[in-house]
Enzyme design. Structure first.
Site, PDB file in Angstrom:
ATOM      1  NE  ARG A 145      16.480 100.908  42.258  1.00 13.75           N
ATOM      2  CZ  ARG A 145      15.329 101.579  42.280  1.00 13.75           C
ATOM      3  NH1 ARG A 145      14.677 101.770  43.416  1.00 13.75           N
ATOM      4  NH2 ARG A 145      14.813 102.070  41.176  1.00 13.75           N
ATOM      5  CB  ILE A 146      19.117  98.171  49.654  1.00 16.32           C
ATOM      6  CG1 ILE A 146      19.745  99.266  48.776  1.00 16.32           C
ATOM      7  CG2 ILE A 146      20.067  97.753  50.768  1.00 16.32           C
ATOM      8  CD1 ILE A 146      19.927 100.615  49.463  1.00 16.32           C
ATOM      9  CG  ASP A 252      26.170 103.629  57.030  1.00 16.96           C
ATOM     10  OD1 ASP A 252      27.359 103.901  57.333  1.00 16.96           O
ATOM     11  OD2 ASP A 252      25.647 103.993  55.966  1.00 16.96           O
ATOM     12  CD  GLU A 257      23.569 110.361  58.855  1.00 18.49           C
ATOM     13  OE1 GLU A 257      23.805 110.741  57.703  1.00 18.49           O
ATOM     14  OE2 GLU A 257      22.891 109.360  59.138  1.00 18.49           O
ATOM     15  CG  HIS A 276      25.082 108.292  55.593  1.00 17.03           C
ATOM     16  ND1 HIS A 276      23.934 109.013  55.800  1.00 17.03           N
ATOM     17  CD2 HIS A 276      24.894 107.628  54.422  1.00 17.03           C
ATOM     18  CE1 HIS A 276      23.088 108.796  54.797  1.00 17.03           C
ATOM     19  NE2 HIS A 276      23.654 107.958  53.943  1.00 17.03           N
TER      20      HIS A 276
HETATM   21  P1  NAD Z   1      13.847 101.166  47.002  1.00 15.12           P
HETATM   22  O1  NAD Z   1      12.952 102.306  46.669  1.00 15.12           O
HETATM   23  O2  NAD Z   1      14.322 100.301  45.894  1.00 15.12           O
HETATM   24  O3  NAD Z   1      13.160 100.237  48.112  1.00 15.12           O
HETATM   25  C1  NAD Z   1      12.562 100.758  49.264  1.00 15.12           C
HETATM   26  C2  NAD Z   1      11.416  99.848  49.604  1.00 15.12           C
HETATM   27  O4  NAD Z   1      10.885 100.263  50.870  1.00 15.12           O
HETATM   28  C3  NAD Z   1      10.258  99.918  48.582  1.00 15.12           C
HETATM   29  O5  NAD Z   1      10.012  98.638  48.036  1.00 15.12           O
HETATM   30  C4  NAD Z   1       9.096 100.428  49.402  1.00 15.12           C
HETATM   31  O6  NAD Z   1       7.851  99.867  49.028  1.00 15.12           O
HETATM   32  C5  NAD Z   1       9.491  99.996  50.803  1.00 15.12           C
HETATM   33  N1  NAD Z   1       8.745 100.695  51.839  1.00 15.12           N
HETATM   34  C6  NAD Z   1       8.244 101.955  51.830  1.00 15.12           C
HETATM   35  N2  NAD Z   1       7.550 102.188  52.968  1.00 15.12           N
HETATM   36  C7  NAD Z   1       7.620 101.049  53.711  1.00 15.12           C
HETATM   37  C8  NAD Z   1       7.111 100.670  54.972  1.00 15.12           C
HETATM   38  N3  NAD Z   1       6.370 101.503  55.718  1.00 15.12           N
HETATM   39  N4  NAD Z   1       7.384  99.428  55.423  1.00 15.12           N
HETATM   40  C9  NAD Z   1       8.114  98.557  54.681  1.00 15.12           C
HETATM   41  N5  NAD Z   1       8.630  98.866  53.467  1.00 15.12           N
HETATM   42  C10 NAD Z   1       8.374 100.096  52.994  1.00 15.12           C
HETATM   43  O7  NAD Z   1      15.078 101.807  47.774  1.00 15.12           O
HETATM   44  P2  NAD Z   1      16.485 101.125  48.088  1.00 15.12           P
HETATM   45  O8  NAD Z   1      17.433 101.384  46.985  1.00 15.12           O
HETATM   46  O9  NAD Z   1      16.264  99.752  48.550  1.00 15.12           O
HETATM   47  O10 NAD Z   1      16.962 102.070  49.296  1.00 15.12           O
HETATM   48  C11 NAD Z   1      16.235 102.115  50.523  1.00 15.12           C
HETATM   49  C12 NAD Z   1      16.722 103.289  51.339  1.00 15.12           C
HETATM   50  O11 NAD Z   1      18.061 103.059  51.753  1.00 15.12           O
HETATM   51  C13 NAD Z   1      16.822 104.614  50.559  1.00 15.12           C
HETATM   52  O12 NAD Z   1      15.576 105.287  50.472  1.00 15.12           O
HETATM   53  C14 NAD Z   1      17.836 105.400  51.345  1.00 15.12           C
HETATM   54  O13 NAD Z   1      17.188 106.181  52.316  1.00 15.12           O
HETATM   55  C15 NAD Z   1      18.668 104.323  52.017  1.00 15.12           C
HETATM   56  N6  NAD Z   1      20.039 104.298  51.497  1.00 15.12           N
HETATM   57  C16 NAD Z   1      21.066 104.477  52.368  1.00 15.12           C
HETATM   58  C17 NAD Z   1      22.372 104.473  51.920  1.00 15.12           C
HETATM   59  C18 NAD Z   1      23.524 104.659  52.861  1.00 15.12           C
HETATM   60  O14 NAD Z   1      24.588 105.090  52.422  1.00 15.12           O
HETATM   61  N7  NAD Z   1      23.380 104.317  54.114  1.00 15.12           N
HETATM   62  C19 NAD Z   1      22.629 104.280  50.548  1.00 15.12           C
HETATM   63  C20 NAD Z   1      21.557 104.066  49.678  1.00 15.12           C
HETATM   64  C21 NAD Z   1      20.259 104.075  50.170  1.00 15.12           C
END
Ligand code: NAD
Length: 323
Positions: A145-146, A252, A257, A276
């Site tokens: 997603r991100i 972030d 943490e 964060h």
């Molecule tokens: P998501 O599940 O939509 O996408 C994560 C992607 O990472 C998936 O497509 C997955 O296949 C991929 N992935 C898994 N293992 C991998 C690897 N070894 N190498 C490459 N890619 C790999 O999740 P998202 O919504 O994109 O969020 C990602 C992460 O961001 C979350 O799990 C969370 O830990 C973090 N996050 C941080 C904040 C913040 O406030 N800093 C906020 C939201 C999410």
């Protein structure tokens, strides 16, 4: 018997009163009030089997705001038939924008400029020279997603050359204009001037950005991390920044943490740090609060929540408990 919801993060009064129509809602996070809860919800604490057992056999749901599940022992929850629900879409936009903000801030020397203009000493004009991003290369590890939204902003908006790696990307996936795919993470680190991390924290992603990979980056490169602190080997990052191999970083998230007071990153001028807060925006919080309330409400009504991280346990205990 009236159901009970235990929370250790704030929901606005309107959502609390919606839930209060269905259950007693404890909002002070007092651990002594955990036992007997049907639902528990929070952010910071680690939810392990011991805590679940302390809540007792009524526990049907752990409702987590946001997407990250690394603070919940999912196996322990599944073994006990407890649903783990999150709001994965809620923080995506805010977090993607924040990653781009960190990228911009390090590239444009925003924090050093801010420090200098406020009278910070020892900053030369040459220390303030930034990097233009148009046509520069950005590697994204984790194209979920991100990662996808970061790719879209940077490829279409800034017109950077974006390269992504994600092990679950289907072979026949049609890449958008300006976005190329890499077959392995090493290619991302070796081929791109900027690298941003967007994977969950899993055993397989812990220290994904390790010393070897950071050294694959060309001298003068930048690392951005708004995923989880543990995805980066922080000691290795500090080492390569100190050596001047990396030009900077935008972070972030940290490990641990919050960062310890003597963490050298806190003193580095070529590093932009935020505590964060990537998803901590008006819209991000709204979506996490309303999504979590909806997840809880559905369980209280005996309905299937939209997002279940361990769907194999549905309906399980819910059915036994009669909703
Ligand atoms: P998501 O599940 O939509 O996408 C994560 C992607 O990472 C998936 O497509 C997955 O296949 C991929 N992935 C898994 N293992 C991998 C690897 N070894 N190498 C490459 N890619 C790999 O999740 P998202 O919504 O994109 O969020 C990602 C992460 O961001 C979350 O799990 C969370 O830990 C973090 N996050 C941080 C904040 C913040 O406030 N800093 C906020 C939201 C999410």
């Amino acid at each position: 018997m009236r159901k009970k919801v235990w929370m250790e993060w704030p929901l606005p009064p309107a959502l609390i009163s919606r839930l209060s129509a269905l259950a007693e809602v404890v909002t002070d996070g007092d651990l002594d009030k955990l036992p007997g809860s049907d639902v528990i919800s929070g952010i910071g604490r680690y939810y392990d089997g011991q805590l679940m057992d302390r809540v007792g056999p009524n526990l049907k749901q752990i409702a987590k705001p946001g997407i990250g599940l690394d603070n919940i022992d999912l196996d322990a929850a599944s073994a006990r038939g407890i649903l783990v629900c999150n709001t994965p879409d809620a923080p995506s936009e805010s977090t993607a924008e924040h990653a781009v903000a960190l990228l911009m801030a390090v590239a444009k020397r925003v924090m050093v400029g801010d420090t200098q203009i406020r009278g910070g000493e020892g900053i030369e004009r040459s220390d303030l020279q930034g990097t233009e991003l148009l046509g520069r290369s950005l590697g994204i590890v984790g194209y979920g997603r991100i990662g996808r939204r970061v790719a879209e902003i940077c490829a279409q908006g800034i017109r950077m050359n974006v390269m992504v790696y994600d092990p679950i990307l289907p072979e026949d996936f049609v890449m958008p204009k300006g976005v190329a795919r890499a077959d392995d993470p090493d290619t991302i680190f070796s081929q791109n001037r900027f690298v941003t991390l967007h994977t969950p924290l899993l055993p397989s992603t812990r220290h994904l950005a390790n010393e070897r990979r950071l050294r694959l980056m060309r001298p003068g490169s930048y690392l951005i991390n708004a995923s989880r602190g543990g995805v980066v080997d922080e000691a290795a990052l500090i080492k390569v920044l100190r050596e001047g191999h990396l030009a900077g970083a935008g972070l972030d998230v940290f490990d641990p943490e919050p960062p310890l007071a003597d963490n050298p990153l806190l003193k580095m001028r070529n590093v932009v740090l935020t505590p964060h807060i990537a998803s901590n925006t008006d819209a991000g919080i709204d979506l996490m609060q309303s999504g979590t309330a909806e997840n809880i409400e559905r369980v209280l009504l005996g309905e299937r929540p939209t997002w279940i991280a361990n769907p194999e346990v549905w309906p399980g205990r819910m059915a036994q408990a009669g909703g």
